[in-house]
Motif scaffolding. Sequence first.
Motif, PDB file in Angstrom:
ATOM      1  N   GLU A 140       0.839  -1.217   0.000  1.00 43.80           N
ATOM      2  CA  GLU A 140       0.000   0.000   0.000  1.00 43.80           C
ATOM      3  C   GLU A 140       0.867   1.258   0.000  1.00 43.80           C
ATOM      4  OE1 GLU A 140      -0.110  -2.355   2.412  1.00 43.80           O
ATOM      5  OE2 GLU A 140      -1.866  -3.513   1.799  1.00 43.80           O
ATOM      6  N   ALA A 141       1.940   1.221   0.797  1.00 50.26           N
ATOM      7  CA  ALA A 141       2.824   2.394   0.871  1.00 50.26           C
ATOM      8  C   ALA A 141       3.531   2.610  -0.461  1.00 50.26           C
ATOM      9  CB  ALA A 141       3.838   2.205   1.992  1.00 50.26           C
ATOM     10  N   VAL A 142       3.925   1.517  -1.120  1.00 52.93           N
ATOM     11  CA  VAL A 142       4.601   1.624  -2.410  1.00 52.93           C
ATOM     12  C   VAL A 142       3.650   2.230  -3.432  1.00 52.93           C
ATOM     13  CG1 VAL A 142       5.672   0.329  -4.299  1.00 52.93           C
ATOM     14  CG2 VAL A 142       6.152  -0.319  -1.925  1.00 52.93           C
ATOM     15  N   LYS A 143       2.401   1.756  -3.399  1.00 52.36           N
ATOM     16  CA  LYS A 143       1.389   2.214  -4.346  1.00 52.36           C
ATOM     17  C   LYS A 143       1.083   3.708  -4.131  1.00 52.36           C
ATOM     18  CE  LYS A 143      -3.016   0.761  -6.196  1.00 52.36           C
ATOM     19  NZ  LYS A 143      -4.316   0.227  -5.814  1.00 52.36           N
ATOM     20  N   ALA A 144       1.087   4.103  -2.879  1.00 54.84           N
ATOM     21  CA  ALA A 144       0.723   5.484  -2.557  1.00 54.84           C
ATOM     22  C   ALA A 144       1.809   6.493  -2.940  1.00 54.84           C
ATOM     23  CB  ALA A 144       0.441   5.600  -1.059  1.00 54.84           C
ATOM     24  N   TYR A 145       3.026   6.016  -3.055  1.00 50.43           N
ATOM     25  CA  TYR A 145       4.143   6.946  -3.272  1.00 50.43           C
ATOM     26  C   TYR A 145       4.151   7.535  -4.684  1.00 50.43           C
ATOM     27  CZ  TYR A 145       8.809   8.854  -3.820  1.00 50.43           C
ATOM     28  OH  TYR A 145       9.848   9.698  -4.080  1.00 50.43           O
ATOM     29  N   SER A 146       4.282   8.834  -4.764  1.00 54.40           N
ATOM     30  CA  SER A 146       4.604   9.441  -6.051  1.00 54.40           C
ATOM     31  C   SER A 146       5.723  10.448  -5.835  1.00 54.40           C
ATOM     32  CB  SER A 146       3.379  10.075  -6.702  1.00 54.40           C
ATOM     33  OG  SER A 146       2.790  10.978  -5.808  1.00 54.40           O
ATOM     34  N   GLU A 147       6.428  10.757  -6.900  1.00 54.83           N
ATOM     35  CA  GLU A 147       7.635  11.576  -6.803  1.00 54.83           C
ATOM     36  C   GLU A 147       7.398  12.857  -5.989  1.00 54.83           C
ATOM     37  OE1 GLU A 147      11.004  12.794  -9.937  1.00 54.83           O
ATOM     38  OE2 GLU A 147       9.534  11.324 -10.655  1.00 54.83           O
ATOM     39  N   GLU A 148       8.401  13.221  -5.228  1.00 56.76           N
ATOM     40  CA  GLU A 148       8.364  14.430  -4.386  1.00 56.76           C
ATOM     41  C   GLU A 148       7.565  14.228  -3.095  1.00 56.76           C
ATOM     42  OE1 GLU A 148      10.175  17.315  -5.460  1.00 56.76           O
ATOM     43  OE2 GLU A 148      10.765  15.912  -7.038  1.00 56.76           O
ATOM     44  N   ASP A 149       6.890  13.083  -2.924  1.00 54.39           N
ATOM     45  CA  ASP A 149       6.142  12.838  -1.684  1.00 54.39           C
ATOM     46  C   ASP A 149       7.098  12.798  -0.498  1.00 54.39           C
ATOM     47  OD1 ASP A 149       3.597  12.728  -2.570  1.00 54.39           O
ATOM     48  OD2 ASP A 149       3.411  10.528  -2.545  1.00 54.39           O
ATOM     49  N   GLU A 150       6.650  13.361   0.618  1.00 55.57           N
ATOM     50  CA  GLU A 150       7.427  13.251   1.861  1.00 55.57           C
ATOM     51  C   GLU A 150       7.227  11.849   2.434  1.00 55.57           C
ATOM     52  OE1 GLU A 150       8.697  15.774   4.355  1.00 55.57           O
ATOM     53  OE2 GLU A 150       9.116  17.081   2.632  1.00 55.57           O
ATOM     54  N   VAL A 151       8.322  11.248   2.898  1.00 59.94           N
ATOM     55  CA  VAL A 151       8.214   9.930   3.522  1.00 59.94           C
ATOM     56  C   VAL A 151       8.812  10.000   4.913  1.00 59.94           C
ATOM     57  CG1 VAL A 151       8.893   7.504   3.385  1.00 59.94           C
ATOM     58  CG2 VAL A 151       8.335   8.740   1.286  1.00 59.94           C
ATOM     59  N   GLU A 152       8.043   9.527   5.891  1.00 62.35           N
ATOM     60  CA  GLU A 152       8.551   9.482   7.265  1.00 62.35           C
ATOM     61  C   GLU A 152       8.411   8.072   7.795  1.00 62.35           C
ATOM     62  OE1 GLU A 152       7.197  12.392  10.260  1.00 62.35           O
ATOM     63  OE2 GLU A 152       6.834  13.653   8.480  1.00 62.35           O
ATOM     64  N   LEU A 153       9.441   7.644   8.508  1.00 62.30           N
ATOM     65  CA  LEU A 153       9.433   6.261   8.979  1.00 62.30           C
ATOM     66  C   LEU A 153       9.599   6.227  10.495  1.00 62.30           C
ATOM     67  CD1 LEU A 153       9.621   3.203   8.326  1.00 62.30           C
ATOM     68  CD2 LEU A 153      12.061   3.519   8.008  1.00 62.30           C
ATOM     69  N   ASP A 154       8.685   5.514  11.141  1.00 59.00           N
ATOM     70  CA  ASP A 154       8.826   5.267  12.575  1.00 59.00           C
ATOM     71  C   ASP A 154       8.865   3.745  12.751  1.00 59.00           C
ATOM     72  OD1 ASP A 154       8.688   4.961  15.281  1.00 59.00           O
ATOM     73  OD2 ASP A 154       7.069   6.418  15.586  1.00 59.00           O
TER      74      ASP A 154
END
Lengths: 421, 163
Positions: free
Chosen positions: B104-118
Amino acid sequence: MGMTFAEKLLAKYAGLKSVVPGQIVTVHPDHLLAHDNASAIIEKIKPELNQYGIYSKSLPVIVLDHVIPASSEKIAANHKAVREFVKNFKIENFFDIGFGVCHQIVVEKGLALPGKLILGSDSHTTSYGAIGAFASGIDRTEAAALLLTGETWLKVPNSIKIVLKGKLKPGVYAKDVILHIIGDISSSGADYCSVEFHGDVDQFSVDDRFTIANMGVEMGAKNAVFFVDDVTKKYLKSIGVSKSAYDSIYPDENASYSKELEYDLSKIVPVVSCPHTVDNVKPVTEVAGLEIQQCLLGTCTNGRLSDLKVAADILKGKKISANVRLLVLPASKDVLEKALEAGIIETLVKAGGIILPPGCGPCLGAHQGILAPGERCLSTSNRNFKGRMGCKDAELYLASPATVAASALYGKITDPRDVMK
Amino acid sequence: MKIWKYGDNVDTDMLFPGKYVYTCSKPEEIKPHLLEDLDLSFSKNVKEGDIIIAGKNFGCGSSREQPVVGLKTVGIKAVVAVSFARIFYRSAVNQGLLLIECPEAVKAYSEEDEVELDASAGKITVGGKIFSFPKLPKEIIAIVDAGGLLEYTRSKLKNKSKK
């Protein structure tokens, strides 16, 4: 609920009555395979080896096969370090350069047996499922830890049941079967799973089963297994293994599978896996005519006597195209000797083949037979990833020994049925 | 922090070509060839804390561990993919490299999107949307927490010899 092959075997090795998919168990494998990478493995744990020694001198099986004879001073020094380790720690099963590809040696020398658990620091360790072992690949770090402790963890996999029905048509081989299956379920179609082959498998020799189990990892499988039958028993007897030495494990009839697939073997045609993924599989008729510059016959996938014989039968009394280099790579010294005695090597050499020493040769692109940019190779090996044969701008196609031999004759991809008429 | 986005079936030859497997084993030897046949800019520009987002079957192929050792060496914080190949996944555990299977996270990602990981909370935020991923089994967490399989094995041997 009944148990699959993987569940029964892993329960046995974990000392439990039953296990379920997803459960993590601690196991002690019967053997740990390493090859040229043994030098890097022992390098990681030098102080620990000196302090604690190895878990058991009968656990490791070490075969020098990947870059042999040494192609550089660095490789030679690695081989030397492995020989010294073998001597210092009195490793019982060591096979120096020239014996053959590790996977062929492990089976040929009776080290992988039905019902045994083998882990190897090579992805094609799945090969030993050909004779009913549970065999799986691990990395160098895990091999190092196993050398010291003899134990590791395994997750009990889901199992996939593949039923092979009917009979193969002439010109179609085990390699076509496994490529067809991978093309169907994809390179990740069996990820993390134990694959069991059921059905009309008695038509497949141990050589054929080896080809299929070897490529199990190309669909992501943890292991790929054929159950012990008369074919297995006859083979094991021929290499001097007595029945009391092994344990034939069969799945229960009511075992539970995550997927069940059935293939009609009579409908499978000769196929070719096209660049740059193994699951890009097409009927040979779709790519026939494509010019090739190199052919590779052999490797751990298709370098056994029956494979070389199929090719020799096609090439007997003929000459390969002047535009093609045919590299022949027997899987072991034993295979090479038998092929010499049977006149197969003479046929292949007279047809224009170049014999390489038994080992991994050009398959992994580390030495021998590296391709030039723009070149195309048709190979009986198991991987066609970009750059696999040493050049990212070359193309690799995978096929059966018959398709490779037929194609060598014309310098272009050729349907083997056209030359076998 | 940069996101490196790749497709399906990123194989072990793309991650680390076979021609170097028997001559380069140390982290400093691995780094210059990391992803060489996939993305020449990667090893030059990758920075500590970067994340890789990829499709299905990431790491398929060989059992060579240079890809995992290399990604860990250059400081990749996590690889987020639709799925991973088995040996690669296991190897990542052995080196303590975080892999997150989250289609789901891979699908949601598009260029320039901010990604934060906890990682400890099992949450990844992609372009404002939060996705959770399951925790590793306790047997595997023990290996990762020890700093990888070799450290885990060393402490096990030490405890054993004390007894």
